[in-house]
Scaffold this motif. Structure first.
Motif, PDB file in Angstrom:
ATOM      1  N   GLN A  29      26.325  26.062  10.885  1.00 15.08           N
ATOM      2  CA  GLN A  29      25.260  26.145  10.503  1.00 15.08           C
ATOM      3  C   GLN A  29      25.174  27.307  11.008  1.00 15.08           C
ATOM      4  O   GLN A  29      25.070  28.550  11.721  1.00 15.08           O
ATOM      5  CB  GLN A  29      24.290  26.278  11.756  1.00 15.08           C
ATOM      6  N   TRP A  30      23.400  27.710   9.854  1.00 16.26           N
ATOM      7  CA  TRP A  30      23.399  28.915   9.799  1.00 16.26           C
ATOM      8  C   TRP A  30      21.626  28.675  10.142  1.00 16.26           C
ATOM      9  O   TRP A  30      20.669  28.248   9.721  1.00 16.26           O
ATOM     10  CB  TRP A  30      22.371  29.814   8.363  1.00 16.26           C
ATOM     11  N   LYS A  31      20.936  30.165  10.460  1.00 19.55           N
ATOM     12  CA  LYS A  31      19.736  30.263  10.811  1.00 19.55           C
ATOM     13  C   LYS A  31      19.072  31.581  10.571  1.00 19.55           C
ATOM     14  O   LYS A  31      17.885  32.241  10.705  1.00 19.55           O
ATOM     15  CB  LYS A  31      19.947  30.612  12.956  1.00 19.55           C
ATOM     16  N   ALA A  32      19.818  31.703   9.335  1.00 25.02           N
ATOM     17  CA  ALA A  32      19.270  33.409   8.551  1.00 25.02           C
ATOM     18  C   ALA A  32      18.135  32.670   8.503  1.00 25.02           C
ATOM     19  O   ALA A  32      17.040  33.823   7.957  1.00 25.02           O
ATOM     20  CB  ALA A  32      19.894  33.408   8.059  1.00 25.02           C
ATOM     21  N   CYS A  33      17.742  31.568   6.923  1.00 22.08           N
ATOM     22  CA  CYS A  33      16.343  31.243   6.721  1.00 22.08           C
ATOM     23  C   CYS A  33      15.026  31.761   7.436  1.00 22.08           C
ATOM     24  O   CYS A  33      14.071  32.425   7.194  1.00 22.08           O
ATOM     25  CB  CYS A  33      16.665  29.695   6.659  1.00 22.08           C
ATOM     26  N   GLY A  34      15.342  30.748   8.773  1.00 23.98           N
ATOM     27  CA  GLY A  34      14.310  31.263   9.509  1.00 23.98           C
ATOM     28  C   GLY A  34      14.114  32.590  10.258  1.00 23.98           C
ATOM     29  O   GLY A  34      12.805  33.011  10.186  1.00 23.98           O
ATOM     30  N   VAL A  35      14.717  33.375  10.040  1.00 24.10           N
ATOM     31  CA  VAL A  35      14.540  34.647  10.934  1.00 24.10           C
ATOM     32  C   VAL A  35      14.242  35.660   9.181  1.00 24.10           C
ATOM     33  O   VAL A  35      12.952  36.441   9.259  1.00 24.10           O
ATOM     34  CB  VAL A  35      15.969  34.923  11.599  1.00 24.10           C
ATOM     35  N   GLU A 120      30.845  39.136  13.819  1.00 27.14           N
ATOM     36  CA  GLU A 120      30.539  39.524  15.659  1.00 27.14           C
ATOM     37  C   GLU A 120      30.537  37.958  16.131  1.00 27.14           C
ATOM     38  O   GLU A 120      29.656  38.017  15.503  1.00 27.14           O
ATOM     39  CB  GLU A 120      30.156  40.440  16.335  1.00 27.14           C
ATOM     40  N   VAL A 121      31.086  37.799  16.734  1.00 26.86           N
ATOM     41  CA  VAL A 121      30.698  36.486  17.673  1.00 26.86           C
ATOM     42  C   VAL A 121      31.575  35.964  19.003  1.00 26.86           C
ATOM     43  O   VAL A 121      32.414  37.238  19.309  1.00 26.86           O
ATOM     44  CB  VAL A 121      32.343  35.025  17.189  1.00 26.86           C
ATOM     45  N   ALA A 122      30.577  35.640  20.258  1.00 31.72           N
ATOM     46  CA  ALA A 122      30.953  35.399  20.938  1.00 31.72           C
ATOM     47  C   ALA A 122      31.140  34.412  21.777  1.00 31.72           C
ATOM     48  O   ALA A 122      30.521  33.041  21.305  1.00 31.72           O
ATOM     49  CB  ALA A 122      29.027  35.873  22.350  1.00 31.72           C
ATOM     50  N   ILE A 123      31.663  33.660  23.021  1.00 28.31           N
ATOM     51  CA  ILE A 123      31.976  32.610  22.994  1.00 28.31           C
ATOM     52  C   ILE A 123      31.579  32.358  24.375  1.00 28.31           C
ATOM     53  O   ILE A 123      31.298  32.945  25.155  1.00 28.31           O
ATOM     54  CB  ILE A 123      33.724  32.507  23.073  1.00 28.31           C
ATOM     55  N   GLU A 124      31.125  31.110  24.968  1.00 23.07           N
ATOM     56  CA  GLU A 124      30.175  30.313  25.951  1.00 23.07           C
ATOM     57  C   GLU A 124      31.457  30.317  26.552  1.00 23.07           C
ATOM     58  O   GLU A 124      32.763  29.036  26.193  1.00 23.07           O
ATOM     59  CB  GLU A 124      29.092  29.707  25.356  1.00 23.07           C
ATOM     60  N   PRO A 125      31.578  29.821  28.078  1.00 22.23           N
ATOM     61  CA  PRO A 125      32.062  28.735  29.254  1.00 22.23           C
ATOM     62  C   PRO A 125      31.716  27.317  28.284  1.00 22.23           C
ATOM     63  O   PRO A 125      31.878  27.192  28.207  1.00 22.23           O
ATOM     64  CB  PRO A 125      32.078  29.037  30.357  1.00 22.23           C
ATOM     65  N   THR A 137      30.311  28.266  20.105  1.00 22.80           N
ATOM     66  CA  THR A 137      30.530  30.058  20.048  1.00 22.80           C
ATOM     67  C   THR A 137      29.183  30.749  18.956  1.00 22.80           C
ATOM     68  O   THR A 137      28.846  29.562  18.436  1.00 22.80           O
ATOM     69  CB  THR A 137      31.377  30.147  18.598  1.00 22.80           C
ATOM     70  N   ARG A 138      28.732  31.709  19.191  1.00 22.14           N
ATOM     71  CA  ARG A 138      27.357  32.340  18.796  1.00 22.14           C
ATOM     72  C   ARG A 138      27.512  33.822  18.469  1.00 22.14           C
ATOM     73  O   ARG A 138      28.520  34.994  18.479  1.00 22.14           O
ATOM     74  CB  ARG A 138      26.171  32.528  19.902  1.00 22.14           C
ATOM     75  N   GLY A 139      27.525  33.303  16.211  1.00 16.85           N
ATOM     76  CA  GLY A 139      28.389  35.292  16.049  1.00 16.85           C
ATOM     77  C   GLY A 139      26.503  35.858  15.442  1.00 16.85           C
ATOM     78  O   GLY A 139      25.852  34.593  15.579  1.00 16.85           O
ATOM     79  N   GLN A 140      27.110  36.595  14.919  1.00 15.63           N
ATOM     80  CA  GLN A 140      26.757  37.528  14.184  1.00 15.63           C
ATOM     81  C   GLN A 140      27.146  38.285  12.391  1.00 15.63           C
ATOM     82  O   GLN A 140      28.492  38.436  12.581  1.00 15.63           O
ATOM     83  CB  GLN A 140      25.528  38.477  14.587  1.00 15.63           C
ATOM     84  N   PHE A 149      21.703  40.229   7.868  1.00 18.17           N
ATOM     85  CA  PHE A 149      22.112  39.206   8.970  1.00 18.17           C
ATOM     86  C   PHE A 149      22.535  38.029   9.475  1.00 18.17           C
ATOM     87  O   PHE A 149      20.635  37.194   8.575  1.00 18.17           O
ATOM     88  CB  PHE A 149      22.227  40.224   9.895  1.00 18.17           C
ATOM     89  N   GLY A 150      23.198  37.442   9.431  1.00 13.61           N
ATOM     90  CA  GLY A 150      22.667  35.507   9.815  1.00 13.61           C
ATOM     91  C   GLY A 150      23.609  35.524  11.021  1.00 13.61           C
ATOM     92  O   GLY A 150      24.291  36.071  11.182  1.00 13.61           O
ATOM     93  N   ILE A 151      23.031  34.384  11.511  1.00 15.08           N
ATOM     94  CA  ILE A 151      23.026  33.448  12.997  1.00 15.08           C
ATOM     95  C   ILE A 151      23.956  32.903  12.671  1.00 15.08           C
ATOM     96  O   ILE A 151      23.587  31.811  12.055  1.00 15.08           O
ATOM     97  CB  ILE A 151      22.005  33.631  13.857  1.00 15.08           C
ATOM     98  N   THR A 152      25.046  32.482  13.791  1.00 14.95           N
ATOM     99  CA  THR A 152      25.670  31.175  13.184  1.00 14.95           C
ATOM    100  C   THR A 152      25.978  30.948  14.460  1.00 14.95           C
ATOM    101  O   THR A 152      26.455  30.947  16.190  1.00 14.95           O
ATOM    102  CB  THR A 152      27.792  31.263  13.054  1.00 14.95           C
ATOM    103  N   GLU A 153      25.722  29.316  14.998  1.00 12.87           N
ATOM    104  CA  GLU A 153      25.950  28.873  16.403  1.00 12.87           C
ATOM    105  C   GLU A 153      26.946  27.812  15.745  1.00 12.87           C
ATOM    106  O   GLU A 153      26.348  27.138  15.068  1.00 12.87           O
ATOM    107  CB  GLU A 153      25.199  28.070  16.773  1.00 12.87           C
ATOM    108  N   ARG A 154      28.063  27.159  16.546  1.00  3.43           N
ATOM    109  CA  ARG A 154      28.690  26.093  16.573  1.00  3.43           C
ATOM    110  C   ARG A 154      29.469  25.586  17.396  1.00  3.43           C
ATOM    111  O   ARG A 154      29.598  26.785  18.825  1.00  3.43           O
ATOM    112  CB  ARG A 154      29.664  26.613  15.439  1.00  3.43           C
TER     113      ARG A 154
END
Length: 167
Positions: A29-35, A120-125, A137-140, A149-154
């Protein structure tokens, strides 16, 4: 009339957010379009108003703001929506490393089209949901050359074999 211009820009941004979770190959999933659409609409409106005012006064500023917002909205929506096979593989590898280690990860590469990318991807507990252990996961993803840039969330959950699979 100023209120109409602002309302038109806001409505345009809200409409663009409808495409904010595009799903390219692999279900990411990409959130780049909205941003991108939001930034493009605001920047386009400001630029269009300035040019319109310089050319045709107050009426030109209003028309320029509308045209600029629409142009910015459409062009901004195109940011970071096209991924190559190499891009997808690098994103998946970085996310897999983050899931396994529980630590943020990053990757840099040049894809088949010669575009330099950084992810760059961050991970939640981990959380238990409906009897499954899941992590978000949340990445850029950044195009190094253009700065776009685009933002990912999965969300990934462990299957019965203990592997992390997309939820």
């Amino acid at each position: 009339m100023k209120a109409r211009v602002i309302n038109a820009a806001v409505v345009g941004m809200l409409l663009a957010c409808g495409c904010a979770q595009m799903v390219p190959r692999g279900g990411r999933q990409w959130k780049a379009c909205g941003v991108g659409a939001g930034v493009g609409a605001l920047g386009g409106a400001a630029l269009g108003a300035g040019i319109g005012a310089a050319v045709a006064g107050e009426r030109g500023a209003k028309i320029g703001a509308l045209v600029g917002a629409a142009t910015g909205l459409l062009s901004g929506c195109a940011i970071a929506t096209t991924l190559t096979a190499r891009d997808e593989a690098e994103l998946a590898n970085a996310e897999r490393r983050a899931l396994q280690s529980g630590e943020p990860q990053s990757a840099e590469w040049t894809n088949e089209q010669g575009e330099q990318r950084k992810y760059e991807v961050a991970i939640e507990p981990a959380e238990s949901t409906k009897g499954q252990t899941c992590r978000r996961t949340r990445g850029q993803l950044t195009d190094v050359n253009s700065g776009k840039f685009g933002i990912t969330e999965r969300v990934y959950c462990r299957n019965s074999a203990g592997d992390w699979v997309p939820a």
